[in-house]
Design a protein around this motif. Structure first.
Motif, PDB file in Angstrom:
ATOM      1  N   LEU A   1       9.126  41.589  19.876  1.00  0.00           N
ATOM      2  CA  LEU A   1       9.039  40.419  20.537  1.00  0.00           C
ATOM      3  C   LEU A   1       9.775  39.231  20.527  1.00  0.00           C
ATOM      4  O   LEU A   1      10.227  38.446  21.381  1.00  0.00           O
ATOM      5  N   ASP A   2      10.337  39.123  19.153  1.00  0.00           N
ATOM      6  CA  ASP A   2      11.267  37.955  18.923  1.00  0.00           C
ATOM      7  C   ASP A   2      12.549  38.276  19.813  1.00  0.00           C
ATOM      8  O   ASP A   2      13.243  37.311  20.333  1.00  0.00           O
TER       9      ASP A   2
ATOM     10  N   TRP B   1      15.304  36.919  26.835  1.00  0.00           N
ATOM     11  CA  TRP B   1      14.787  36.444  28.159  1.00  0.00           C
ATOM     12  C   TRP B   1      14.450  35.000  28.099  1.00  0.00           C
ATOM     13  O   TRP B   1      13.912  34.509  29.248  1.00  0.00           O
ATOM     14  N   GLU B   2      14.658  34.324  27.234  1.00  0.00           N
ATOM     15  CA  GLU B   2      14.183  32.952  27.097  1.00  0.00           C
ATOM     16  C   GLU B   2      12.791  32.535  27.706  1.00  0.00           C
ATOM     17  O   GLU B   2      12.757  31.845  28.600  1.00  0.00           O
ATOM     18  N   PHE B   3      11.870  33.497  27.194  1.00  0.00           N
ATOM     19  CA  PHE B   3      10.534  33.256  27.672  1.00  0.00           C
ATOM     20  C   PHE B   3       9.546  33.706  26.603  1.00  0.00           C
ATOM     21  O   PHE B   3       9.982  34.659  25.759  1.00  0.00           O
ATOM     22  N   THR B   4       8.721  32.747  26.368  1.00  0.00           N
ATOM     23  CA  THR B   4       7.530  33.222  25.246  1.00  0.00           C
ATOM     24  C   THR B   4       6.229  33.360  25.924  1.00  0.00           C
ATOM     25  O   THR B   4       5.657  32.681  26.758  1.00  0.00           O
ATOM     26  N   PRO B   5       6.071  34.805  25.962  1.00  0.00           N
ATOM     27  CA  PRO B   5       4.604  35.024  26.719  1.00  0.00           C
ATOM     28  C   PRO B   5       3.184  34.481  26.164  1.00  0.00           C
ATOM     29  O   PRO B   5       3.431  34.123  25.040  1.00  0.00           O
TER      30      PRO B   5
ATOM     31  N   ILE C   1       6.918  41.048  28.612  1.00  0.00           N
ATOM     32  CA  ILE C   1       7.726  40.031  29.242  1.00  0.00           C
ATOM     33  C   ILE C   1       7.916  39.881  30.592  1.00  0.00           C
ATOM     34  O   ILE C   1       7.695  38.888  31.357  1.00  0.00           O
TER      35      ILE C   1
ATOM     36  N   SER D   1      12.083  37.823  23.459  1.00  0.00           N
ATOM     37  CA  SER D   1      11.760  36.486  23.877  1.00  0.00           C
ATOM     38  C   SER D   1      13.162  35.705  23.768  1.00  0.00           C
ATOM     39  O   SER D   1      13.378  34.750  24.746  1.00  0.00           O
ATOM     40  N   LYS D   2      13.796  36.215  22.855  1.00  0.00           N
ATOM     41  CA  LYS D   2      15.151  35.263  22.700  1.00  0.00           C
ATOM     42  C   LYS D   2      16.008  35.517  23.952  1.00  0.00           C
ATOM     43  O   LYS D   2      16.789  35.055  24.630  1.00  0.00           O
TER      44      LYS D   2
END
Length: 860
Positions: A441-442, A448-452, A516, A445-446
């Protein structure tokens, strides 16, 4: 959870072996029950009409009218029926023809006088069913109740069939089944009885039993349209090609069949072919412009395409015909869920329940949608409501049983992730799942520059059928390892399958990548792109995770069996092509990243949130149309796989070469042929093993990443061991397990050949490869713990020893003693003392534990 319903009921009352069907593709588990409503129109007609006690002279017009009705020639029915206006059978056919074309008022007016005259007859049954369809529930129930009650009186097959159909419509499923059974015993070869009985089983998701009934119906009458359509629905998940063949047979007999066209429309929607679905719906609408099912489908398509006015117009039209037709919103919800928009699906079903509080199937559907949003408490409430009213629905029963199972699971919280593990597995998997889920997840997220949005629910099942039921409500999903619904991830645990069959870590990473892409696109990303991205992210995380499909893809490329980009999504609907569709989609994603960059891939995925299609997305985000992208992708795969596919191509005369000499000649003539070198190596294994190894080494240099027990590296290892050449075998096994991440047998073999004192680093690598696939390997964890102690890494040693102990080793006393040593090395003397005592409880005279305890008591 125990109760008298569902499977037990069907097994008690029907003398057939019962097995639940295997669902292969989640996208198809949608709205097949819609067609059952239409099937009710004519399922029982043939028997009642053809066996009615009327003079022989009138049999010919009745038979001709029935034939015309079944062919969808409704005008001919009216013409033929006018010859004998007093014939009840012909009158019923006239009414059903009117109903089939949407003239519900005329149908009702035709049926009412006959129903008054014969309240347990065919007209009364069809009147009750029509009134139920139109939302006139009070009148419908009164009519149906009289027909249902007549089953206790006239024990003829036609009367029992009418009573069975009435009982089913009234929700008295056990009585319906009993009446069908008795009718079948009186007339076992009757197509109408078996087709209607099949409908009952299909409604309750008993597809195998339904198929048996439809098969019996078709054996009696191969042109029975309701049985053909029912058979198609019973097969649609297991054998979509055969299902399509049955629908086409039905359409050949009755091109105007609304149920058949609805089923074809549903199939098109499942393959995301909306234009094809609209065409089919248009054909159905041409027959019956007032079909509630057609309106519901049209409304569903309008909704998923963002055409709000068309959606609302369809809803208003349906409710104008039947003000209690909450089923409209249930169907829209089912189609919406098929597009993975589960929150919206749940809202539709809730709206439907406001219209119709008695739609028990809608409660079950809402429970299913809520399961997929992660609201298991809300799901249980809805499913229990459905179950109280309909205890014979297999999916409802299975899901409630699954929730009972989940209640016993342990919960591990990892930030925004809630991880559910079976209590028998928590000790082992809690050491692995949270850490890998956090890393995935980390990292994603990094990138994709997206925090689900959380919480993200992750559930791991040691029984594959529990995993399948969690996703679909039914056992099956044989080829599936994991699933993601946006905020919910489910997957098989390592114990769900034999060790080496899959790598659970790959599955977990794959599904978290879906979190994501699904959330970034607001659940609208097409399947090819979300699956392709997840497979691509596997390879990006661990290069060895993405190599097993290289050779099959190269061979498919050589055969011209790769998909065009326009058809890539359809590859996911066929079990025979789905693996190739996954891998090719990942190559398309890789190509996009290579040419346009990660930010463009992110923008492409996010663009679907606006509701645009793929071709528009390509133009808006990538600045190219699909044909241009197809051209550059073709160049990309040719560059990547051109040499490999050439190397894999077998020389023309390879199959004819039966001697080593002939094979040597082929190798000399084809020095870059992988199959020729492998064939020569195999032929030399017994007579010249050293030369065989040389051939395999050459083959491995041509195609480095071949896997499996017959791969060059595997053969080199076996031959080297037979010759006592352990170093050579070690090199081959190390190479093989370096790119075959699920080959646990080779990893364990490699570990067995290594000396812990002389080759600790390689031994650690081999063991980590083994436990990555099988975390319940206690012996490997024990050795890893001892290696960590030798490297003065007590914390890691303790972790490995804890896993070894949780994996239930044969030598539990030794496992406790190992852990005690690790704890002592880490400075935890109290913990070490507890483990030493635990070892002595298992084996009171165990020397290691006694020595440890003396050391601890003595303060040394």
């Amino acid at each position: 959870m125990s109760h008298p319903g569902s499977i037990a009921f069907l097994r008690r009352y029907r003398p057939r072996a019962l097995t639940l069907y295997s669902a292969q593709d989640m996208t198809r588990r949608r709205v097949w029950g819609i067609v059952l409503v239409c099937l009710t129109l004519s399922a029982g007609l043939g028997l009642a009409l053809l066996r009615a006690q009327t003079p022989a002279s009138s049999a010919s017009p009745r038979t001709a009218a029935l034939t015309a009705f079944r062919a969808g020639q409704f005008a001919d029915v009216e013409r033929l029926a006018q010859a004998q206006p007093a014939d009840e059978s012909l009158l019923v056919l006239r009414a059903l023809s009117a109903r089939a074309t949407g003239d519900y008022a005329r149908a009702e007016s035709l049926l009412q006088p006959a129903a008054v005259k014969a309240p347990s007859g065919e007209a009364a049954l069809e009147l009750g069913l029509l009134q139920l369809y139109l939302g006139k529930r009070g009148e419908a129930r009164r009519a149906l109740q009289q027909v249902y009650g007549s089953g206790q009186e006239g024990r003829t097959a036609p009367a029992l069939l009418r009573a069975a159909r009435a009982a089913r419509a009234l929700g008295r499923f056990e009585d319906a089944n009993a009446y069908f059974r008795e009718a079948d015993s009186l007339s076992p070869d009757d197509a109408d009885i078996n087709a209607a009985w099949g409908d009952l089983f299909l409604e309750k998701h008993e597809r195998a039993e339904a198929a048996k009934s439809y098969g019996a119906a078709l054996k009696a009458d191969e042109s029975h349209v309701p049985a053909l359509i029912g058979m198609a629905q019973s097969l649609v998940d297991d054998n979509p090609g055969q299902a399509l063949a049955f629908v086409n047979r039905a359409l050949k007999i009755d091109p105007a069949s609304v149920p058949a066209n609805l089923l074809m429309a549903e199939s098109a929607i499942s393959r995301d072919r909306k234009d094809e679905a609209r065409e089919r719906l248009g054909k159905a609408r041409g027959v019956n412009a007032k079909s509630l099912e057609v309106m519901a489908y049209e409304g569903a398509l309008a909704y998923v395409e963002g055409k709000t006015e068309d959606f609302e117009s369809a809803a208003a039209a349906a409710l104008a015909i039947n003000p209690t037709y909450g089923e409209f919103y249930r169907i829209v919800g089912s189609v919406t869920a098929g597009y993975y928009r589960f929150d919206e699906a749940a809202e539709h079903v809730r709206k439907g329940l406001q219209v119709d509080r008695e739609n028990w199937r809608a409660y079950a559907d809402l429970g299913t949608h809520l399961m997929r949003t992660g609201d298991e408490r809300g799901a249980r409430r809805m499913l229990e409501t459905a179950f109280r009213q309909d205890p014979y629905d297999v999916i409802t029963y299975n899901l409630l049983g699954l929730l009972d199972t989940l209640d016993k699971f342990d919960t591990v919280n990892e930030g925004e992730m809630v991880i559910r593990l079976h209590p028998d597995e928590t000790g082992v998997m809690s050491q692995y799942v949270p850490a890998l889920a956090r890393e995935a997840l980390d990292s994603l997220s990094k990138t994709w520059e997206f925090t689900p949005q959380g919480p993200i629910l992750i559930e791991m099942f040691p029984r594959h059928d529990d995993f399948a039921v969690r996703n679909l409500g039914l056992p099956g999903m044989i080829g599936a390892l994991g699933a993601c619904f946006g905020r919910v991830v489910t997957l098989d645990s390592p114990k769900a399958r034999p060790p080496g069959e899959f790598n659970w870590g790959v599955t977990l990473w794959h599904e978290i990548a879906h979190v994501i892409t699904l959330q970034l696109s607001e659940q609208r990303v097409p399947r090819w792109l979300t699956e392709g991205t997840s497979v691509f992210e596997e390879k990006r995380a661990r290069p060895e995770w993405g190599r097993e499909m290289d050779l099959p893809f190269a061979r498919a490329l050589d055969r011209g069996q790769v998909f065009k980009l326009k058809d890539l999504n359809s590859g996911f609907t066929n079990p025979e092509t789905i693996s190739m569709a996954y891998f090719q989609s990942s190559l398309v994603v890789e190509h996009i990243v290579e040419v346009y960059g990660q930010p463009k891939l992110r923008a492409l995925v996010q663009s679907y949130a606006t509701g645009i299609d793929t071709e528009t997305a390509f133009k808006q985000v990538l600045g190219v149309d699909i044909d241009v992208l197809q051209g550059t992708f073709d160049q990309f795969i040719e560059k990547r796989y051109g040499a490999l596919r050439t190397a894999l191509k077998a020389p023309e005369k390879l199959a004819e070469a039966e001697t080593s000499e002939a094979l040597r000649a082929l190798v000399a003539a084809n020095p870059g042929s992988f199959p020729a070198h492998v064939a020569l190596g195999r032929s030399l294994e017994k007579t010249s093993p050293e030369q065989a190894i040389e051939m395999y080494e050459k083959a491995a240099s041509i195609v480095p990443h071949a896997t499996g027990p017959d791969s060059p590296q595997a053969r080199i290892a076996e031959l080297a061991l037979a010759r006592g050449d352990t170093p050579r075998a070690i090199t081959a096994l190390d190479t093989l397990t370096g790119f075959d991440h699920s080959d646990i047998a080779s990893a364990r073999k490699l570990a067995s050949l290594l000396d812990a004192t002389k080759q600790p680093a390689l031994l650690r690598t081999a063991l980590k490869r083994a436990v990555a696939v099988d975390p319940f390997d206690a012996a490997s964890h024990t050795t890893l713990g001892r290696l960590a102690l030798a490297d003065e890494q007590p914390a890691e040693a303790v972790r490995m020893f804890r896993v070894a102990l949780a994996a239930r080793p044969v030598d539990r006393a030794g496992a406790h003693a190992d852990l005690a040593e690790g704890l002592l090395a880490s400075g935890d003397r109290d913990g070490a003392r507890r483990e030493a005592l635990a070892a002595l409880e298992v084996a009171p005279t165990y020397p290691r534990a006694q020595d440890l305890l003396l050391k601890l008591v003595g303060g040394r």
